[in-house]
Design an enzyme around this catalytic site. Sequence first.
Site, PDB file in Angstrom:
ATOM      1  CB  THR A   1      -0.857   0.040   1.284  1.00 54.38           C
ATOM      2  OG1 THR A   1       0.019   0.273   2.408  1.00 54.38           O
ATOM      3  CG2 THR A   1      -1.634  -1.267   1.493  1.00 54.38           C
TER       4      THR A   1
ATOM      5  CB  THR B   1      -1.283  -0.344  18.935  1.00 55.09           C
ATOM      6  OG1 THR B   1      -1.113   0.955  19.483  1.00 55.09           O
ATOM      7  CG2 THR B   1      -2.776  -0.536  18.658  1.00 55.09           C
ATOM      8  CG  ASP B   2       0.469   2.318  23.399  1.00 59.97           C
ATOM      9  OD1 ASP B   2       0.041   2.593  22.263  1.00 59.97           O
ATOM     10  OD2 ASP B   2       1.313   3.032  24.000  1.00 59.97           O
ATOM     11  CD  GLU B   3      -2.800   4.895  18.943  1.00 57.70           C
ATOM     12  OE1 GLU B   3      -3.933   5.128  18.492  1.00 57.70           O
ATOM     13  OE2 GLU B   3      -1.769   5.428  18.506  1.00 57.70           O
TER      14      GLU B   3
ATOM     15  CE1 TYR C   1      -3.553   1.188  13.911  1.00 57.88           C
ATOM     16  CE2 TYR C   1      -3.286   2.499  15.902  1.00 57.88           C
ATOM     17  CZ  TYR C   1      -2.852   1.483  15.075  1.00 57.88           C
ATOM     18  OH  TYR C   1      -1.729   0.754  15.390  1.00 57.88           O
ATOM     19  CB  SER C   2      -7.250   2.609  19.031  1.00 59.70           C
ATOM     20  OG  SER C   2      -8.264   3.558  19.226  1.00 59.70           O
ATOM     21  CB  ALA C   3     -12.319   1.073  17.369  1.00 64.10           C
ATOM     22  CB  SER C   4      -9.746  -1.260  13.219  1.00 62.79           C
ATOM     23  OG  SER C   4      -8.463  -0.663  13.182  1.00 62.79           O
ATOM     24  CE  LYS C   5      -3.062  -3.379  15.431  1.00 65.37           C
ATOM     25  NZ  LYS C   5      -2.310  -4.239  14.461  1.00 65.37           N
TER      26      LYS C   5
ATOM     27  CG  ASN D   1       3.524   6.589  19.992  1.00 60.55           C
ATOM     28  OD1 ASN D   1       2.689   6.250  20.832  1.00 60.55           O
ATOM     29  ND2 ASN D   1       3.244   7.407  19.002  1.00 60.55           N
ATOM     30  CG  ASN D   2       7.644   0.879  17.422  1.00 58.01           C
ATOM     31  OD1 ASN D   2       8.158  -0.115  16.933  1.00 58.01           O
ATOM     32  ND2 ASN D   2       6.933   0.808  18.533  1.00 58.01           N
TER      33      ASN D   2
ATOM     34  N   GLY E   1     -10.780  13.767  18.910  1.00 56.07           N
ATOM     35  CA  GLY E   1     -10.734  12.684  19.906  1.00 56.07           C
ATOM     36  C   GLY E   1      -9.318  12.335  20.341  1.00 56.07           C
ATOM     37  CG  HIS E   2      -4.815  14.336  20.217  1.00 56.37           C
ATOM     38  ND1 HIS E   2      -4.052  15.439  19.914  1.00 56.37           N
ATOM     39  CD2 HIS E   2      -3.949  13.303  20.267  1.00 56.37           C
ATOM     40  CE1 HIS E   2      -2.798  15.081  19.785  1.00 56.37           C
ATOM     41  NE2 HIS E   2      -2.711  13.787  20.004  1.00 56.37           N
TER      42      HIS E   2
END
Length: 350
Positions: A37, A131-133, A156-160, A185-186, A289-290
């Site tokens: 992608t 992820t930690d999110e 993003y975090s909901a999908s993970k 975070n990397n 929503g940060h």
Amino acid sequence: MKKILITGGAGFIGSHVVRLMVNKYSEYQIYNLDALTYAGNLENVVDLEGKNNYTFVKGDITDKSFIDNLFKQEQFDGVIHLAAESHVDRSILNPMDFIYTNIVGTVNLLNAAKETWKANYAGKRFYHVSTDEVYGSLGKEGLFTETTSYDPKSPYSASKASSDHLVRAYHNTYGLPVVLSNCSNNYGPNQFPEKLIPLSINNIINKKPIPIYGKGENIRDWLFVVDHARAIDLIYHKGPIGETYNIGGHNELTNLELIYTLCDLMDEKLGREKGESAKLITFVTDRAGHDLRYAIDASKIQKELAWVPSLQFPEGLEKTVDWYLSNTKWIENILSGDYEKYYENQYKNR
Ligand code: NAD
Ligand code: DAU
């Protein structure tokens, strides 16, 4: 020879994991499956081309019949799953790509592994990299542990989070041998310049504004990417089936602290006057929503698998900046097409 499938190996973290596994384990045949992608880039793994124990496969994890056939044909012994849509801002602009790749794509891999391995799970392993999110946002105090309740806040975090639940459900329901990790975070070489650190490095080089969301008070816990890859190697080989490990850098910084440090370092590297790059800092509209703060309690992986980060932030940041300064061609090749369109759209009203 064991066959290990690594998904997302042309991306940022995946490329470091593939490199570590190919170079460390000559007894493994490593398959790097990536759809290439906008975030996938074969230049990230160019040094591995031609190695006997490395095979690149272009393919999309959302394509069920392709995935089923690949598993049938190759009979993998293990999977390390990193392929994902990974950028929070893109998930706010277009959540559906995240639903397809992060949720449907993960289930396609789980089903293919279950089908291929169902006669005998012994020696097989499905490692899901997360992820930690998924834990949501912390206030000023506290750390995310492996038992913190999930409370994802962005598409993003909901999908993970959804994919993590499905991986655990396949373990609980079908006995699929899984391990998981949730990392902070990397940063480091090869990160796509839409994320805070590489975007800021690129803008500093080009004397463009550095966009800081809100007041720059949000806190992230930064880990050098090679240390994440080392942790993945350990968990893949030594983490007991069904376990989850949190991975983090013990390195919390506000975005503003981080960017001032980066500006000072880049002034030095570019021979600019101290304070020159910091003038580029520009406060822009906050991310919707940060999440305020992420911070990881990594004591479980430290105690059980003896993992600690090998690099502290100043050293890791210098390595990162040096890499971007000596790989300008890598950035130039990326900064065209999709990236330009995305950048214009993302920052147009900010
Ligand atoms: P990245 O965006 O740099 O790379 C993702 C890779 O996945 C790309 O090579 C892309 O081509 C590939 N990909 C995307 N959709 C695909 C599909 N449908 N089929 C096959 N390949 C596809 O991401 P990253 O930052 O390297 O993150 C890798 C993984 O680690 C993700 O699962 C992410 O959630 C997780 N993670 C990232 C961080 C971080 O700070 N970057 C921290 C913790 C966890
Ligand atoms: O915590 C792990 C997560 O870290 C990973 O799961 C994600 O894949 C990865 O992208 C990262 O998410 P963040 O949203 O924390 O990273 P990002 O680099 O996008 O942003 C870091 C912080 O900087 C965040 O508070 C938002 C802010 N930011 C970001 C950008 C791109 C800005 O202030 N300005 C920007 O232009």
